[in-house]
Design an enzyme around this catalytic site. Structure first.
Site, short mmCIF file in Angstrom:
data_model
loop_
_atom_site.label_atom_id
_atom_site.label_comp_id
_atom_site.label_asym_id
_atom_site.label_seq_id
_atom_site.Cartn_x
_atom_site.Cartn_y
_atom_site.Cartn_z
N ASP A 119 0.92 16.50 -12.82
CA ASP A 119 2.18 15.84 -12.47
C ASP A 119 1.81 14.53 -11.78
O ASP A 119 0.64 14.12 -11.77
CB ASP A 119 3.08 16.75 -11.63
N HIS A 120 2.80 13.88 -11.18
CA HIS A 120 2.57 12.58 -10.52
C HIS A 120 1.56 12.73 -9.37
O HIS A 120 0.74 11.85 -9.14
CB HIS A 120 3.87 11.99 -10.01
N CYS A 152 -1.95 19.33 -9.73
CA CYS A 152 -0.73 18.90 -9.04
C CYS A 152 -1.14 18.62 -7.59
O CYS A 152 -2.32 18.47 -7.30
CB CYS A 152 0.39 19.94 -9.18
N GLY A 153 -0.17 18.54 -6.68
CA GLY A 153 -0.53 18.18 -5.32
C GLY A 153 -1.41 19.22 -4.64
O GLY A 153 -2.49 18.91 -4.13
N THR A 154 -0.95 20.47 -4.65
CA THR A 154 -1.70 21.56 -4.01
C THR A 154 -2.42 22.46 -5.00
O THR A 154 -3.26 23.28 -4.60
CB THR A 154 -0.74 22.47 -3.24
N GLY A 155 -2.05 22.38 -6.27
CA GLY A 155 -2.57 23.30 -7.28
C GLY A 155 -1.69 24.53 -7.43
O GLY A 155 -1.83 25.28 -8.40
N GLY A 159 1.83 24.92 -7.68
CA GLY A 159 2.92 24.89 -8.69
C GLY A 159 2.37 25.02 -10.10
O GLY A 159 2.92 25.77 -10.93
N HIS A 184 -15.96 36.08 -12.54
CA HIS A 184 -15.24 37.33 -12.28
C HIS A 184 -13.86 37.38 -12.92
O HIS A 184 -13.37 38.47 -13.22
CB HIS A 184 -15.09 37.56 -10.76
N ASN A 185 -13.22 36.23 -13.08
CA ASN A 185 -11.83 36.23 -13.55
C ASN A 185 -11.67 35.65 -14.95
O ASN A 185 -10.56 35.64 -15.49
CB ASN A 185 -10.93 35.45 -12.58
N ARG A 209 -3.99 16.34 -4.11
CA ARG A 209 -3.78 15.72 -2.79
C ARG A 209 -4.80 16.21 -1.76
O ARG A 209 -4.72 15.87 -0.59
CB ARG A 209 -2.36 16.00 -2.30
N ARG A 217 -17.30 45.55 -15.10
CA ARG A 217 -16.16 45.96 -14.26
C ARG A 217 -15.10 44.87 -14.20
O ARG A 217 -13.90 45.16 -14.03
CB ARG A 217 -16.62 46.34 -12.85
N HIS A 218 -15.52 43.62 -14.38
CA HIS A 218 -14.55 42.52 -14.34
C HIS A 218 -13.67 42.54 -15.59
O HIS A 218 -12.49 42.22 -15.52
CB HIS A 218 -15.28 41.19 -14.19
N ARG A 248 -10.95 45.02 -15.08
CA ARG A 248 -9.87 44.50 -14.22
C ARG A 248 -8.99 43.52 -14.99
O ARG A 248 -7.77 43.52 -14.81
CB ARG A 248 -10.48 43.86 -12.97
C1 RB5 Z 1 4.94 17.39 -5.88
O1 RB5 Z 1 5.42 16.73 -4.76
C2 RB5 Z 1 4.28 18.70 -5.48
O2 RB5 Z 1 5.24 19.58 -5.02
C3 RB5 Z 1 3.50 19.29 -6.64
O3 RB5 Z 1 2.55 18.38 -7.07
C4 RB5 Z 1 2.73 20.56 -6.36
O4 RB5 Z 1 1.90 20.42 -5.25
C5 RB5 Z 1 3.52 21.81 -6.32
O5 RB5 Z 1 3.01 22.90 -6.14
#
Ligand code: RB5
Length: 165
Positions: free
Chosen positions: A8-9, A65-68, A70, A98-99, A109, A132-133, A136
């Site tokens: 995303d942005h 994305c910002g945090t990964g 979403g 493992h996954n 971010r 075992r993985h 699972r």
């Molecule tokens: C966008 O602002 C932010 O919410 C998105 O990139 C992401 O971090 C969501 O989980």
């Protein structure tokens, strides 16, 4: 193995850096967007990348994305997808070992290009350990089937009750 990229942005800047670096390393890369820093909705791109990876076993995905968070929530809604958010190389490596993660999700971010490339290298360089993985992962697939098959069954039942029109 082709790598499908999407962001995303909030992940755009890192995605561009990662894309250029992977191309410089002569990796096969396809970019599903986004293409600007203009605000957009991560589920749209996350879904496109996840559907492609789920349909083609010769592909893996990298979503940013910002945090990964979403992107990973979105991608993991698609049956057959195992999307893992990583913040360091240990997690990235074990996401594969493992996954058997077929999508690596990065927090744009939080990490810069160097760490992102180190995590991608750790993930792509690792091999699924099986045993075992695998058991699972099969349990996870069973959970997926429990919901996808019961939905399909109730759809079919609905058709049968309504009959032809
Ligand atoms: C966008 O602002 C932010 O919410 C998105 O990139 C992401 O971090 C969501 O989980």
């Amino acid at each position: 193995m082709k790598i499908i990229l999407g962001s995303d942005h909030a992940g755009y800047e890192l995605k561009e850096k990662v894309r250029k670096q992977l191309l410089a390393e002569e990796k096969a890369v396809e970019d599903y967007g986004t293409t600007t820093e203009e605000s957009c909705d991560y589920p749209e791109i996350g879904l496109k990348v996840a559907e492609k990876v789920a349909a083609d076993s010769e592909t893996v995905g990298i979503l940013i994305c910002g945090t990964g968070i979403g992107m990973s929530i979105t991608a993991n809604k698609v049956p057959g997808i195992r999307a893992a958010v990583a913040y360091n190389t240990y997690v990235a490596q074990y996401a594969r070992e493992h996954n058997d993660a077929n999508i690596l999700v990065l927090p744009g971010r939080v990490v810069g290009k160097e760490m992102a490339m180190a995590m991608i290298g750790a993930w792509l360089g690792a091999r699924f350990a099986g045993e075992r993985h695998q058991r699972r992962l099969d349990m996870i697939t069973d959970i997926e089937k429990k919901y996808t098959q019961s939905k399909a069954a109730s759809r079919d039942a609905g058709t049968a009750v309504r009959g032809p029109r």
